[in-house]
Enzyme design. Structure first.
Site, PDB file in Angstrom:
ATOM      1  N   ASP A 143       0.760  -1.254   0.000  1.00 22.44           N
ATOM      2  CA  ASP A 143       0.000   0.000   0.000  1.00 22.44           C
ATOM      3  C   ASP A 143       0.802   1.323   0.000  1.00 22.44           C
ATOM      4  O   ASP A 143       1.731   1.472   0.789  1.00 22.44           O
ATOM      5  CB  ASP A 143      -0.852   0.088   1.273  1.00 22.44           C
ATOM      6  CG  ASP A 143      -1.548  -1.191   1.611  1.00 22.44           C
ATOM      7  OD1 ASP A 143      -1.497  -2.130   0.810  1.00 22.44           O
ATOM      8  OD2 ASP A 143      -2.140  -1.249   2.689  1.00 22.44           O
ATOM      9  N   GLU A 310     -10.464  -2.278   3.971  1.00 22.87           N
ATOM     10  CA  GLU A 310      -9.141  -1.779   4.370  1.00 22.87           C
ATOM     11  C   GLU A 310      -8.912  -0.390   3.770  1.00 22.87           C
ATOM     12  O   GLU A 310      -9.633   0.060   2.882  1.00 22.87           O
ATOM     13  CB  GLU A 310      -8.045  -2.718   3.846  1.00 22.87           C
ATOM     14  CG  GLU A 310      -8.189  -4.150   4.320  1.00 22.87           C
ATOM     15  CD  GLU A 310      -7.050  -5.068   3.862  1.00 22.87           C
ATOM     16  OE1 GLU A 310      -6.612  -5.877   4.674  1.00 22.87           O
ATOM     17  OE2 GLU A 310      -6.608  -4.970   2.715  1.00 22.87           O
TER      18      GLU A 310
HETATM   19  C1  FRU Z   1      -3.819  -3.704   2.709  1.00 27.41           C
HETATM   20  C2  FRU Z   1      -3.229  -4.085   4.061  1.00 27.41           C
HETATM   21  C3  FRU Z   1      -3.623  -3.067   5.105  1.00 27.41           C
HETATM   22  C4  FRU Z   1      -2.526  -3.241   6.122  1.00 27.41           C
HETATM   23  C5  FRU Z   1      -1.343  -3.484   5.242  1.00 27.41           C
HETATM   24  C6  FRU Z   1      -0.287  -4.357   5.855  1.00 27.41           C
HETATM   25  O1  FRU Z   1      -3.128  -4.180   1.614  1.00 27.41           O
HETATM   26  O2  FRU Z   1      -3.675  -5.375   4.411  1.00 27.41           O
HETATM   27  O3  FRU Z   1      -4.917  -3.223   5.622  1.00 27.41           O
HETATM   28  O4  FRU Z   1      -2.382  -2.113   6.933  1.00 27.41           O
HETATM   29  O5  FRU Z   1      -1.821  -4.084   4.066  1.00 27.41           O
HETATM   30  O6  FRU Z   1       0.860  -4.405   5.074  1.00 27.41           O
END
Ligand code: FRU
Length: 562
Positions: A143, A310
């Site tokens: 992300d 998310e």
């Molecule tokens: C989304 C996610 C988020 C989390 C991160 C962990 O891709 O699962 O929800 O904070 O990746 O790397």
């Protein structure tokens, strides 16, 4: 559980499990394996990695204290690539030792460990390394996090594993740019601490200070994770951060409670923050970014619920000519995407600082991009000219860890500007390549290259086939009757690394398309209707670049990207 009790429990866990540590945990009883004493003249210790190997542990010990502990796939039989352990932060500490645990004696990593001061050691060019997309030099990325604009510079942080090209050991790494295309690597900004590894979050600019709000995620010995919200301050424009000593600022008992996204809401003169909790979004308010008051939840009955919600975002978008502004709630979901796995859905409505009200019927689902490789989309805070610029992570959790690159994994999308458009009874978010992509256009060329933009003017039904001499191809069809655009990557090149990869994705075009813009960069194709009513992002791994294009029903102009 009260915040105080939770903090006490987490602190105890940090000490007893010794899992993720920073200058807090005592040295483990035995440093099981091959202890390396770093040389004075070598800043970097290069760890040999074999991706199919199970994770071992690499510990850095100094002043009799464990300084850090990471999970690393130390090579047992074969070295795939090297990752960097920077010893600089520990160089003035006494008794510096690096120790490897849970890796069999005789593994190849012990003879291949290298120490030197060459930051480019063993760095190879890779044929799928994008040429104009942001990507880490080495290691894993997911992300985009904490994006903001300040004093002419766009800042991006991202979920980062410096110790391997697969997910793990989450840090925030930092990159910056002045033109949204050429990115400068700024190194690691946030490293794991006693509260856990650094999961996703966002930054706000508060006067001269940049405040990052993120999730610290820590596994418990009883299974599951504790996810707590923390803040950190930067007084040098986002280069370095000091973590707040009152962390965490917000805790809960839920398993999935993460990815905070705060913003200043001028309508109410307060901070708001949205975060993901299971399959809903929670909204909070605050006067100081430290104390958060729960306001409301959104989403239980709305949109798609095929997976966990998310990485939220919440912002106001102006209608055309500054009229009819609406609030947009962005919700990344995994799995549950229109073609399996990860995708970005959004809701349009109103927000009064307390509650988001969706204006569509609950069953309506709107996707921001109809490709398979568009996830974790969030916007830059404080962008100039009231722009809402977003980036997406160009991958999908279905196969992100398996895509055929080595020293690095993943890239972010090109920057896109969001707006609003109306079709039928609904208001949708429009997505266009940011204007900076026009400035990146180079010379016109006859044939596609590994890094180019293809503009296709169309009058109706159009078929576009991109191919190479190996017979690998991607077929795109604009069906003017059905008002759809599709992209078939089933024969695009390397597709066998995951059953979920070969696919044809299809998008509604909400009316006619007059011009398509296709951005090719070695291993990605991003397709847009020039007016913003359709976006589609897909990865492709051709064994050699597509250098031929055939267009039926339209006319293509090709530009190199500078
Ligand atoms: C989304 C996610 C988020 C989390 C991160 C962990 O891709 O699962 O929800 O904070 O990746 O790397």
């Amino acid at each position: 559980m009260m915040k105080k009790e939770l903090i006490a429990m987490m602190a105890l866990l940090a000490l007893t499990t010794g899992n993720i540590c920073q200058a807090q945990t005592v040295v483990p009883q035995a440093c099981e394996q091959s202890i390396i004493t770093p040389k004075a003249d070598g800043r970097f210790l290069w760890l040999p990695i074999e991706e199919s190997a199970p994770e071992g542990k690499v510990l850095v010990i100094a002043d009799g204290i464990m300084q850090m502990e990471q999970n690393v796939r130390m090579a047992r039989e074969e070295v795939d690539y090297y990752v960097m352990l920077d010893l600089q932060p520990f160089k003035d500490r006494g008794g510096l030792r690096v120790c490897v645990q849970n890796v069999p004696t005789g593994s190849i990593c012990f003879s291949k460990l290298t120490q030197n001061s060459d930051a480019d050691f063993a760095l190879r060019d890779e044929k799928f390394r994008p040429l104009y997309h942001q990507t880490p030099k080495r290691g894993w990325m997911n992300d985009p996090n904490g994006m903001f604009y300040k004093d002419g510079v766009w800042h991006l942080y991202y979920q980062y594993n410096p110790y391997g090209s697969m997910w793990g050991n989450m840090h925030w790494a930092h990159a910056s740019t002045t033109d949204l295309i050429h990115w400068k690597d700024e190194g690691v900004a946030l490293a794991p601490d006693v509260w856990g590894t650094m999961f996703s979050g966002s930054c706000v600019v508060d006067g001269g200070t940049v405040v990052a709000m993120y999730t610290a995620s820590r596994p418990t010995p009883f299974g599951g994770d504790v996810q707590a919200q923390c803040i950190a301050f930067s007084r040098d424009g986002g280069r370095t951060f000091a973590k707040y000593d009152g962390n965490p600022v917000l805790t809960a008992e839920e398993k999935d409670f993460r990815d905070p996204n705060p913003f200043w809401n001028e309508d109410i003169g307060m901070w708001n923050m949205i975060l993901a909790a299971g399959q809903e979004m929670r909204i909070y308010s605050s006067r100081d970014l430290k104390e958060w008051k729960y306001e409301s939840s959104f989403g239980k009955e709305y949109g798609n619920h095929g997976g966990v919600w998310e990485c939220p975002d919440l912002f106001k978008l102006e209608g055309k000519d500054g009229k009819g502004s609406k609030w947009v709630l962005v919700c990344n979901i995994n799995p549950g995407g229109p073609f399996g796995g990860s995708a970005t859905q959004y809701f349009v409505g109103s927000f009064d600082g307390h509650q988001f009200v969706c204006e569509s019927m609950p069953k309506v689902t709107k996707w921001m991009d109809y490709g398979k490789d568009h996830y974790a989309t969030v916007s830059f805070y404080n962008a100039p000219e009231k722009r809402r610029v977003v980036l997406a992570w160009m991958s999908n959790w279905q196969y992100a860890n398996q895509v055929p690159t080595k020293q690095f994994r993943s890239a972010n999308s090109i920057p896109r500007d969001l707006g609003l458009f109306r079709y039928g009874e609904e208001t949708y978010v429009s997505v266009v390549p940011s204007k900076e992509m026009l400035a990146a256009r180079g010379a016109k060329v006859k044939n596609p290259t590994e890094a180019c933009e293809i503009v296709v003017d169309t009058k109706g039904q159009t078929e576009i086939v991109l191919s190479n001499a190996k017979g690998e191809q991607v077929t795109m069809v604009y069906n003017a009757t059905a008002q759809t655009f599709s992209m078939d990557r089933t024969q695009s090149g390397e597709v066998g690394f995951s059953e979920a990869f070969p696919a044809t994705t299809i998008a509604p075009t909400y009316g006619q398309i007059r011009q398509l813009r296709l951005f090719i960069d070695r291993c990605s194709i991003e397709a847009f209707d020039a007016e913003g009513k359709m976006a589609m992002t897909n990865l492709v791994f051709p064994s050699e670049p597509y250098n031929t294009i055939k267009v039926k029903g339209g006319k293509a102009t090709i530009y190199e990207i500078k």
